[in-house]
Design an enzyme around this catalytic site. Structure first.
Site, PDB file in Angstrom:
ATOM      1  N   SER A   1       8.207  16.456 -33.122  1.00 19.53           N
ATOM      2  CA  SER A   1       9.674  16.474 -33.156  1.00 19.53           C
ATOM      3  C   SER A   1      10.296  15.951 -34.432  1.00 19.53           C
ATOM      4  CB  SER A   1      10.249  15.680 -31.989  1.00 19.53           C
ATOM      5  OG  SER A   1       9.993  16.369 -30.829  1.00 19.53           O
TER       6      SER A   1
ATOM      7  N   ASP B   1      13.538  15.951 -26.851  1.00 21.46           N
ATOM      8  CA  ASP B   1      13.210  15.395 -28.170  1.00 21.46           C
ATOM      9  C   ASP B   1      14.391  14.634 -28.763  1.00 21.46           C
ATOM     10  OD1 ASP B   1      11.026  16.908 -27.589  1.00 21.46           O
ATOM     11  OD2 ASP B   1      11.426  18.456 -29.085  1.00 21.46           O
TER      12      ASP B   1
ATOM     13  N   HIS C   1       7.539  21.271 -20.755  1.00 23.35           N
ATOM     14  CA  HIS C   1       8.285  22.494 -20.421  1.00 23.35           C
ATOM     15  C   HIS C   1       9.047  22.329 -19.098  1.00 23.35           C
ATOM     16  CE1 HIS C   1       6.918  24.983 -23.766  1.00 23.35           C
ATOM     17  NE2 HIS C   1       5.784  24.309 -23.661  1.00 23.35           N
ATOM     18  N   THR C   2       9.412  21.106 -18.805  1.00 21.90           N
ATOM     19  CA  THR C   2      10.223  20.836 -17.617  1.00 21.90           C
ATOM     20  C   THR C   2      11.673  20.552 -17.996  1.00 21.90           C
ATOM     21  OG1 THR C   2       9.397  18.600 -17.839  1.00 21.90           O
ATOM     22  CG2 THR C   2       8.407  19.929 -16.111  1.00 21.90           C
ATOM     23  N   ASP C   3      11.915  20.136 -19.260  1.00 22.20           N
ATOM     24  CA  ASP C   3      13.283  19.671 -19.586  1.00 22.20           C
ATOM     25  C   ASP C   3      14.312  20.787 -19.448  1.00 22.20           C
ATOM     26  OD1 ASP C   3      12.413  20.909 -21.961  1.00 22.20           O
ATOM     27  OD2 ASP C   3      13.141  19.315 -23.284  1.00 22.20           O
TER      28      ASP C   3
ATOM     29  N   GLY D   1       5.829  20.222 -38.242  1.00 23.58           N
ATOM     30  CA  GLY D   1       5.247  21.364 -37.532  1.00 23.58           C
ATOM     31  C   GLY D   1       4.091  20.984 -36.619  1.00 23.58           C
TER      32      GLY D   1
END
Ligand code: GLA
Length: 385
Positions: free
Chosen positions: A128, A174, A36-38, A124
């Protein structure tokens, strides 16, 4: 029969033509650290994995696209045009249409094609598969059309497909690793300027992925809401992205925002620092230090970013109890999906056995375990006759 021969056989059955198809692949990914940094313009450290999407295809003289998704037994047929319609009830179709739409927006000239798409990336599970579909189909079309764009631009087009056509506001990680992955390496990506460094993965360790079997339907909504929290936090600090907030600035000024938004920001700022430290540990081949950072990353995703779930927490705890596991954490967006562990080669069997024996009884679910090899990004595969 291998998945490659299945794909080629399916193509021959479905599209009886004299023209031999060409074959392309794009890999799934596992993120070692930097979660959750991208979309905060920060750092990520993923590797492409040896689970892939394959496309067998021939060019058409007209501008029709006919794609058969082998795993879903589902067709999508459409003409190449700017105002492509979104489908309901055919998620794969929207990835196909999305990448065609995004490439057209970027100004690529595309021919029509007949194609079979298949793959062995669990769907899922947070590895990716959707980015791999977009990249594989986009690369195929560009190659068949003789249109050239850089792999970076292909990754950006695939992200645009996902953001603006499919409606998932993902970052670039991804699609980027599906394009630029390198065998036996992880990629440290600076998501602000898209520069990257290939870092060799140590031979003495294995990357083990464990699918928790929890696949959440509401993932996209939760993900987009985390992203909004980060945007709120950035506004509070007067910057456009959280990458530009240091831990010192956070400590001085975070008290004025809500507790939830504080926690979100704390995760992102600390995770960026951990990712850079993890890259240093990899360069120094200090796997214990790398493992400690993975463990801290999981705790931060669990407590600050709140994207873990009890099943993933249990998998991480189980893994860390096994002698020879350097570190373990959830990988990908979270809310279910997979754990990744960095493990001494000799300890892989112990880890596998521990999870196979214990996970079902605590979680009531079946875990799937993949010992993966870091692999190359999108490419054409020579077909041997
Ligand atoms: C998903 C998104 C990525 C990234 C991760 C979390 O995989 O597609 O862009 O944000 O979640 O790190």
């Amino acid at each position: 029969m291998t998945i490659i021969s299945q794909t080629l056989d399916a193509f021959d059955d479905i599209f009886p033509t004299d023209m031999a198809p060409r074959l392309f692949q794009a890999p799934g990914r596992v993120n070692l650290i930097g979660e959750h940094t991208d979309y905060n313009a920060g750092y990520v450290l993923p590797a492409a994995i040896d689970r892939q999407i394959f496309v067998a295809a021939t060019a058409r003289k007209d501008s029709r696209i006919n794609i058969y998704a082998h795993n879903f037994n589902q067709w999508d047929r459409f003409g190449i045009q700017n105002d492509l319609e979104k489908l309901s009830g055919n998620p794969c179709g929207n990835y196909f249409r999305g990448i065609v739409w995004a490439l057209l927006q970027q100004g690529s000239e595309l021919c029509g094609m007949d194609a079979v798409v298949s793959g062995n990336i669990p769907i899922g599970a947070g590895l990716s598969s959707s980015a791999a579909i977009e990249v594989a189909v986009g690369f195929t079309l560009l190659q068949l059309s003789g249109s050239e764009i850089s792999l970076k631009d292909l990754a950006l087009a695939a992200q645009k497909a996902e953001n603006d056509f499919v409606g998932m506001r993902c970052g670039i990680m991804d699609q980027y690793i599906a394009c630029l992955g390198q065998a036996d390496h992880a990629l440290l990506i600076d998501c602000r300027d898209l520069s990257y460094q290939n870092l060799p993965l140590p031979f003495e360790a294995s990357v083990v992925i464990v699918d928790s079997g929890v696949h959440r339907g509401l993932m996209d909504m939760e993900y987009n809401s985390r992203r909004e929290d980060c945007e709120k936090a950035a506004r509070h600090f007067g910057v456009s992205v959280l990458r530009d907030v240091s831990m010192e600035a956070f400590r001085e000024r975070a008290h004025a925002i809500s507790a939830v938004v504080q926690r979100r920001a704390h995760h992102v700022i600390s995770e960026n620092n951990r990712t850079l430290a993890a890259a240093d540990a990899l360069r120094a081949r200090d796997l214990s230090a790398f493992g400690e950072l993975m463990i801290a990353s999981h705790a931060s995703l669990r407590d600050d970013f709140e994207v873990s779930c009890p099943e993933l927490d249990r998998l991480v705890e189980m893994a860390l109890d096994v002698e020879g596991v350097y570190g373990a954490r959830l990988t990908g967006a979270g809310f279910g999906g997979c754990m990744v562990a960095l493990v001494k080669k000799e300890a892989v069997d112990d880890l596998t056995e521990t999870i196979e024996t214990n996970y079902g009884s605590v979680a009531g679910r079946q875990a799937s375990i993949y010992i993966c090899r870091a692999s190359a990004g999108v490419s054409e595969i020579e077909i041997e006759n």
